[in-house]
Write a protein that holds these residues in place. Sequence first.
Motif, PDB file in Angstrom:
ATOM      1  N   PRO A 123      38.365  24.870  50.975  1.00 46.56           N
ATOM      2  CA  PRO A 123      38.099  25.823  49.895  1.00 46.56           C
ATOM      3  C   PRO A 123      38.702  27.185  50.212  1.00 46.56           C
ATOM      4  CG  PRO A 123      36.078  24.750  50.625  1.00 46.56           C
ATOM      5  CD  PRO A 123      37.158  24.364  51.585  1.00 46.56           C
ATOM      6  N   ASP A 124      39.102  27.891  49.154  1.00 45.42           N
ATOM      7  CA  ASP A 124      39.704  29.207  49.319  1.00 45.42           C
ATOM      8  C   ASP A 124      38.615  30.264  49.180  1.00 45.42           C
ATOM      9  OD1 ASP A 124      41.561  31.216  49.600  1.00 45.42           O
ATOM     10  OD2 ASP A 124      42.122  31.207  47.486  1.00 45.42           O
ATOM     11  N   GLY A 125      38.048  30.686  50.302  1.00 47.48           N
ATOM     12  CA  GLY A 125      37.024  31.722  50.272  1.00 47.48           C
ATOM     13  C   GLY A 125      35.637  31.164  50.022  1.00 47.48           C
ATOM     14  N   ASP A 126      34.680  32.074  49.907  1.00 49.29           N
ATOM     15  CA  ASP A 126      33.289  31.687  49.722  1.00 49.29           C
ATOM     16  C   ASP A 126      32.851  31.733  48.267  1.00 49.29           C
ATOM     17  OD1 ASP A 126      33.008  31.363  52.429  1.00 49.29           O
ATOM     18  OD2 ASP A 126      32.306  33.402  52.768  1.00 49.29           O
ATOM     19  N   GLU A 127      33.751  32.125  47.359  1.00 49.70           N
ATOM     20  CA  GLU A 127      33.382  32.267  45.962  1.00 49.70           C
ATOM     21  C   GLU A 127      34.220  31.345  45.103  1.00 49.70           C
ATOM     22  OE1 GLU A 127      33.868  36.316  44.874  1.00 49.70           O
ATOM     23  OE2 GLU A 127      32.398  37.046  46.302  1.00 49.70           O
ATOM     24  N   THR A 128      33.641  30.894  44.019  1.00 40.33           N
ATOM     25  CA  THR A 128      34.373  30.094  43.056  1.00 40.33           C
ATOM     26  C   THR A 128      35.017  31.033  42.053  1.00 40.33           C
ATOM     27  OG1 THR A 128      32.754  28.339  43.297  1.00 40.33           O
ATOM     28  CG2 THR A 128      34.168  28.260  41.342  1.00 40.33           C
ATOM     29  N   PRO A 129      36.335  30.975  41.891  1.00 36.59           N
ATOM     30  CA  PRO A 129      36.975  31.874  40.926  1.00 36.59           C
ATOM     31  C   PRO A 129      36.579  31.496  39.499  1.00 36.59           C
ATOM     32  CG  PRO A 129      38.578  30.353  41.866  1.00 36.59           C
ATOM     33  CD  PRO A 129      37.295  30.138  42.590  1.00 36.59           C
ATOM     34  N   THR A 130      36.332  32.500  38.675  1.00 30.29           N
ATOM     35  CA  THR A 130      35.972  32.271  37.274  1.00 30.29           C
ATOM     36  C   THR A 130      36.882  33.103  36.395  1.00 30.29           C
ATOM     37  OG1 THR A 130      34.339  34.050  37.332  1.00 30.29           O
ATOM     38  CG2 THR A 130      33.554  31.828  37.807  1.00 30.29           C
ATOM     39  N   LEU A 131      37.038  32.657  35.174  1.00 34.20           N
ATOM     40  CA  LEU A 131      37.829  33.409  34.208  1.00 34.20           C
ATOM     41  C   LEU A 131      36.921  34.401  33.508  1.00 34.20           C
ATOM     42  CD1 LEU A 131      39.850  30.461  32.682  1.00 34.20           C
ATOM     43  CD2 LEU A 131      40.583  32.066  34.430  1.00 34.20           C
ATOM     44  N   GLY A 132      37.486  35.506  33.100  1.00 31.88           N
ATOM     45  CA  GLY A 132      36.699  36.492  32.373  1.00 31.88           C
ATOM     46  C   GLY A 132      36.569  37.778  33.162  1.00 31.88           C
ATOM     47  N   ARG A 133      35.712  38.636  32.662  1.00 30.34           N
ATOM     48  CA  ARG A 133      35.530  39.962  33.236  1.00 30.34           C
ATOM     49  C   ARG A 133      34.603  39.899  34.436  1.00 30.34           C
ATOM     50  NH1 ARG A 133      32.646  45.028  30.497  1.00 30.34           N
ATOM     51  NH2 ARG A 133      30.919  44.057  31.538  1.00 30.34           N
ATOM     52  N   GLU A 134      34.953  40.613  35.478  1.00 26.08           N
ATOM     53  CA  GLU A 134      34.074  40.694  36.647  1.00 26.08           C
ATOM     54  C   GLU A 134      33.175  41.904  36.501  1.00 26.08           C
ATOM     55  OE1 GLU A 134      35.688  40.254  40.511  1.00 26.08           O
ATOM     56  OE2 GLU A 134      37.240  38.874  39.840  1.00 26.08           O
ATOM     57  N   ASP A 140      25.428  44.601  36.393  1.00 29.61           N
ATOM     58  CA  ASP A 140      24.449  43.522  36.346  1.00 29.61           C
ATOM     59  C   ASP A 140      23.032  44.073  36.262  1.00 29.61           C
ATOM     60  OD1 ASP A 140      26.230  41.444  36.381  1.00 29.61           O
ATOM     61  OD2 ASP A 140      26.161  41.174  38.553  1.00 29.61           O
ATOM     62  N   LEU A 141      22.782  45.163  37.004  1.00 25.52           N
ATOM     63  CA  LEU A 141      21.443  45.728  37.073  1.00 25.52           C
ATOM     64  C   LEU A 141      21.058  46.445  35.780  1.00 25.52           C
ATOM     65  CD1 LEU A 141      19.049  46.066  38.977  1.00 25.52           C
ATOM     66  CD2 LEU A 141      20.067  48.189  39.760  1.00 25.52           C
ATOM     67  N   PHE A 142      21.976  47.264  35.244  1.00 24.60           N
ATOM     68  CA  PHE A 142      21.658  48.091  34.084  1.00 24.60           C
ATOM     69  C   PHE A 142      22.408  47.673  32.819  1.00 24.60           C
ATOM     70  CE2 PHE A 142      21.141  50.986  37.788  1.00 24.60           C
ATOM     71  CZ  PHE A 142      19.780  51.133  37.703  1.00 24.60           C
ATOM     72  N   GLY A 143      23.047  46.535  32.801  1.00 27.33           N
ATOM     73  CA  GLY A 143      23.901  46.127  31.691  1.00 27.33           C
ATOM     74  C   GLY A 143      23.190  45.891  30.378  1.00 27.33           C
ATOM     75  N   ASN A 144      21.913  45.564  30.390  1.00 28.30           N
ATOM     76  CA  ASN A 144      21.198  45.268  29.152  1.00 28.30           C
ATOM     77  C   ASN A 144      20.476  46.471  28.556  1.00 28.30           C
ATOM     78  OD1 ASN A 144      21.919  42.598  29.065  1.00 28.30           O
ATOM     79  ND2 ASN A 144      20.203  41.939  30.320  1.00 28.30           N
ATOM     80  N   ILE A 145      20.563  47.613  29.209  1.00 28.08           N
ATOM     81  CA  ILE A 145      19.876  48.804  28.685  1.00 28.08           C
ATOM     82  C   ILE A 145      20.539  49.209  27.378  1.00 28.08           C
ATOM     83  CG2 ILE A 145      19.421  51.251  29.065  1.00 28.08           C
ATOM     84  CD1 ILE A 145      19.080  50.605  31.999  1.00 28.08           C
TER      85      ILE A 145
END
Length: 161
Positions: A123-134, A140-145
């Motif tokens: 595997p390449d790294g510890d994370e799975t690459p995903t499409l879309g905005r990072e 993540d903490l305050f995004g729904n305010i």
Amino acid sequence: MTTGQKIWKNVARVAVLTACGTALAGCSSIRESRGYVVDNVLLTSVQPEIDNKQSVEGTLGRPTFTSQFGEPTWYYVSSVTGRKPFVRPRIRTHSVLAVQFDEAGNVKSVERSGMEQVVDLRPDGDETPTLGRERGFLEDLFGNIGTVGAPGAGAGGPGGP
């Protein structure tokens, strides 16, 4: 040198040699067999157009797995791995025996494959690459305010339709 000193000197030598032997034994490779235990005499005894499912099962035993689609095929898989302490195991030998049957249950073909078919995936790294905005931690903490009760946010909660 007195007799007591000679005894302690010999005890110290034995203790050092024992410690060194134990340390070297801890570095030895651990060998593990997985799957079907290969017996070349039995493997060569299965012949196309002579054997059937019953005779193959009587000679080789139950297969490791069978095909789910296409022509009925029994697979006998065997691997021998070697592992040093605290290191990931490595495949030393690997073999697959594929016994293919016709509609009547007679052996149609027998094929062998080995290490040439083994693929080592890393595997390449510890994370799975995903499409879309990072998104960052604060997003993540305050995004729904401010989105609660906003138009298009959907129904739900107290007082909602």
